[in-house]
Design a protein around this motif. Structure first.
Motif, PDB file in Angstrom:
ATOM      1  N   GLU A  58       0.813  -1.214   0.000  1.00 24.60           N
ATOM      2  CA  GLU A  58       0.000   0.000   0.000  1.00 24.60           C
ATOM      3  C   GLU A  58       0.846   1.263   0.000  1.00 24.60           C
ATOM      4  O   GLU A  58       0.474   2.265  -0.624  1.00 24.60           O
ATOM      5  N   GLU A  59       1.972   1.235   0.693  1.00 22.37           N
ATOM      6  CA  GLU A  59       2.789   2.430   0.784  1.00 22.37           C
ATOM      7  C   GLU A  59       3.362   2.821  -0.576  1.00 22.37           C
ATOM      8  O   GLU A  59       3.432   4.012  -0.912  1.00 22.37           O
ATOM      9  N   ARG A  62       0.539   4.401  -2.418  1.00 16.16           N
ATOM     10  CA  ARG A  62       0.217   5.703  -1.826  1.00 16.16           C
ATOM     11  C   ARG A  62       1.164   6.791  -2.339  1.00 16.16           C
ATOM     12  O   ARG A  62       0.735   7.881  -2.724  1.00 16.16           O
ATOM     13  N   THR A  63       2.460   6.478  -2.375  1.00 19.42           N
ATOM     14  CA  THR A  63       3.440   7.474  -2.801  1.00 19.42           C
ATOM     15  C   THR A  63       3.446   7.672  -4.318  1.00 19.42           C
ATOM     16  O   THR A  63       4.084   8.607  -4.812  1.00 19.42           O
ATOM     17  N   PHE A 111      -7.190   6.193   0.699  1.00 18.67           N
ATOM     18  CA  PHE A 111      -6.418   7.199  -0.029  1.00 18.67           C
ATOM     19  C   PHE A 111      -6.665   7.128  -1.530  1.00 18.67           C
ATOM     20  O   PHE A 111      -6.556   8.135  -2.225  1.00 18.67           O
TER      21      PHE A 111
END
Length: 230
Positions: A58-59, A62-63, A111
């Motif tokens: 997910e990170e 997200r970025t 997000f």
């Protein structure tokens, strides 16, 4: 006749996109496929290697959200809109079983939804749109003048999806695989915290399990004229 926003929500493989596209063409409205937007994000995640099996980093996604550009353009040859991911037409790729098996995971991420919903709302600012998805009548356009909630049995939806895949040349998918995918998506879509699939209180329910496309089209047109005037 006044311009309105038409929100079509419902379960996966109910034929929402087809009916929304046909209705938009019939009444001269713009069709917006919000589900395709989440599928495009899913395809991007697959292409970038963010998935390990069904586990998503997910990170990393997200970025990367700021680098994802999704647009929909009218295709004069098909009379419908195609989805573009960073300038590339991915309409066929986003309809694959691989994407279908992961899109509900992507669509459940807050997000991702926070990035997509404002885009969808902006698309309908001038009204005269038919928008389909899971949370159009409850989150994206809760004030839509006409809300339709579409449903059908899992088995019928699985068969429709399988027929669609076969028409596109897929010879590997089985009814059992597609049915499992349909049921899994129902569970994820209905229980996620962010923008869950649910029927708006003022939505009209359309169970099209045993309806023909002409019958469905006639019903939709009648609801449109009831609200927008003739």
């Amino acid at each position: 006749m006044k311009k309105i926003v038409i929100a079509i929500d419902g379960f996966s493989s109910c034929g929402k996109s087809t009916m929304a596209k046909d209705l938009a063409k019939e009444i001269g409205y713009t069709y917006i496929d919000t589900g395709a937007m989440y599928r495009a994000v899913t395809l991007y995640s697959i292409q970038q290697g963010f998935f390990s099996g069904n586990r998503l980093d997910e990170e990393k996604l997200r970025t990367s959200m700021d680098t994802i550009r999704i647009t929909q353009r009218f295709n004069s040859e098909t009379g419908r809109s195609d989805t573009f991911l960073n300038g590339v037409n991915v309409e066929n790729e986003i309809r694959s079983m691989e994407v279908a098996g992961k899109v509900s995971l992507i669509a459940a991420l807050p997000f991702v939804r926070h990035a997509m919903v404002p885009l969808q709302q902006k698309m309908g600012e001038e009204k005269g749109v038919v928008m389909d998805g899971r949370d159009i009548g409850t989150v994206v356009y809760p004030d839509a003048e006409l809300k339709i909630f579409v449903t059908a049995s899992p088995e019928i939806r699985a068969q429709r999806r399988l027929d669609e895949l076969k028409a596109k040349g897929d010879t590997k998918s089985t009814f059992e695989d597609v049915l499992l995918n349909v049921k899994e998506r129902d569970e994820i879509d209905s229980t996620r915290k962010e923008g869950p699939l649910r029927q708006a209180e003022d939505a009209l329910v359309l169970d099209n399990s045993y309806m023909t496309i002409p019958e469905q089209k006639l019903w939709l047109l009648q609801q449109f004229h009831n609200v927008a005037g003739s």
